[in-house]
Design a protein around this motif. Sequence first.
Motif, mmCIF file in Angstrom:
data_model
loop_
_atom_site.group_PDB
_atom_site.id
_atom_site.type_symbol
_atom_site.label_atom_id
_atom_site.label_comp_id
_atom_site.label_asym_id
_atom_site.label_seq_id
_atom_site.Cartn_x
_atom_site.Cartn_y
_atom_site.Cartn_z
ATOM 1 N N GLY A 140 62.110 38.283 17.455
ATOM 2 C CA GLY A 140 62.120 38.309 18.911
ATOM 3 C C GLY A 140 62.691 37.038 19.488
ATOM 4 O O GLY A 140 63.013 36.083 18.774
ATOM 5 N N ALA A 141 62.810 37.034 20.809
ATOM 6 C CA ALA A 141 63.340 35.870 21.523
ATOM 7 C C ALA A 141 62.226 34.865 21.780
ATOM 8 O O ALA A 141 61.061 35.240 21.950
ATOM 9 C CB ALA A 141 63.975 36.303 22.835
ATOM 10 N N THR A 142 62.606 33.582 21.796
ATOM 11 C CA THR A 142 61.647 32.513 22.031
ATOM 12 C C THR A 142 62.380 31.294 22.582
ATOM 13 O O THR A 142 63.603 31.211 22.517
ATOM 14 C CB THR A 142 60.889 32.152 20.721
ATOM 15 N N ASP A 143 61.634 30.349 23.117
ATOM 16 C CA ASP A 143 62.207 29.075 23.543
ATOM 17 C C ASP A 143 62.232 28.129 22.350
ATOM 18 O O ASP A 143 61.316 28.132 21.523
ATOM 19 C CB ASP A 143 61.392 28.467 24.678
ATOM 20 N N PHE A 144 63.288 27.320 22.281
ATOM 21 C CA PHE A 144 63.494 26.441 21.143
ATOM 22 C C PHE A 144 64.140 25.165 21.661
ATOM 23 O O PHE A 144 65.058 25.225 22.490
ATOM 24 C CB PHE A 144 64.419 27.151 20.139
ATOM 25 N N GLU A 145 63.696 24.030 21.169
ATOM 26 C CA GLU A 145 64.258 22.755 21.608
ATOM 27 C C GLU A 145 65.411 22.346 20.698
ATOM 28 O O GLU A 145 65.214 22.046 19.523
ATOM 29 C CB GLU A 145 63.191 21.659 21.613
ATOM 30 N N TYR A 146 66.617 22.411 21.236
ATOM 31 C CA TYR A 146 67.806 21.929 20.547
ATOM 32 C C TYR A 146 68.946 21.840 21.540
ATOM 33 O O TYR A 146 69.188 22.796 22.267
ATOM 34 C CB TYR A 146 68.223 22.823 19.372
ATOM 35 N N PRO A 148 67.483 17.864 20.833
ATOM 36 C CA PRO A 148 66.245 17.275 21.353
ATOM 37 C C PRO A 148 66.324 17.012 22.856
ATOM 38 O O PRO A 148 67.316 16.490 23.357
ATOM 39 C CB PRO A 148 66.110 15.972 20.552
ATOM 40 N N GLY A 149 65.289 17.453 23.548
ATOM 41 C CA GLY A 149 65.220 17.273 24.986
ATOM 42 C C GLY A 149 65.804 18.426 25.784
ATOM 43 O O GLY A 149 65.758 18.418 27.004
ATOM 44 N N HIS A 150 66.349 19.425 25.114
ATOM 45 C CA HIS A 150 66.977 20.570 25.777
ATOM 46 C C HIS A 150 66.373 21.863 25.228
ATOM 47 O O HIS A 150 66.436 22.111 24.028
ATOM 48 C CB HIS A 150 68.489 20.549 25.530
ATOM 49 N N THR A 151 65.774 22.659 26.103
ATOM 50 C CA THR A 151 65.199 23.930 25.675
ATOM 51 C C THR A 151 66.227 25.035 25.862
ATOM 52 O O THR A 151 66.866 25.138 26.908
ATOM 53 C CB THR A 151 63.929 24.261 26.480
ATOM 54 N N MET A 152 66.393 25.841 24.831
ATOM 55 C CA MET A 152 67.312 26.964 24.900
ATOM 56 C C MET A 152 66.588 28.239 24.484
ATOM 57 O O MET A 152 65.565 28.184 23.802
ATOM 58 C CB MET A 152 68.554 26.723 24.032
ATOM 59 N N ARG A 153 67.099 29.359 24.909
ATOM 60 C CA ARG A 153 66.529 30.661 24.554
ATOM 61 C C ARG A 153 67.254 31.151 23.310
ATOM 62 O O ARG A 153 68.488 31.254 23.281
ATOM 63 C CB ARG A 153 66.706 31.644 25.717
ATOM 64 N N VAL A 154 66.482 31.424 22.258
ATOM 65 C CA VAL A 154 67.046 31.816 20.969
ATOM 66 C C VAL A 154 66.375 33.087 20.459
ATOM 67 O O VAL A 154 65.295 33.472 20.930
ATOM 68 C CB VAL A 154 66.867 30.703 19.912
#
Length: 162
Positions: A140-146, A148-154
């Motif tokens: 499923g989809a989740t928020d991920f930090e990459y 560092p310091g930037h959250t992206m939807r993966v």
Amino acid sequence: MRIIPWQTDDLDLLRQLNAPEIRRHTGGPETDEQVVARNARYAGFGATGGGCMYTIALPDGTKVGSVGYWEREWRGEQVYEMGWAVLSAYRGRGLASAAVRAVLDVARARRTRRHAHAYPSVDNPASNAVCRRAGFVLLGATDFEYPPGHTMRVNDWRADLS
């Protein structure tokens, strides 16, 4: 296609992989200083025992991309994370899927982790297709930090290494 452990002389390949069209789903290009530091980390990474970075090479030795795995904790479990990139001129040939399968075999042979995960952007259909072709299961989809310091939807993709 074959995978070759990353060497310090692979810096030119890493600079090519730092192109905006290749890095658009991973935070954009890095500075040359960051690329040089990353190259040093990649070259020394295999000796740490925590994973390894590889070049993706054609049968004639032409290096066309990178692929690797490394340790991380994810949702209370020690797992391997995987990542890859292929030069634009060599995309669409199944090289990334083959390289990811080869690295999954390496990680599986280590017998130290049950799962490997990949976290491509939900907006990156090519990398999500690589996960599907390489045998990962979409969790499923989740928020991920990459980075560092930037959250992206993966998308969280998982491969069983047992």
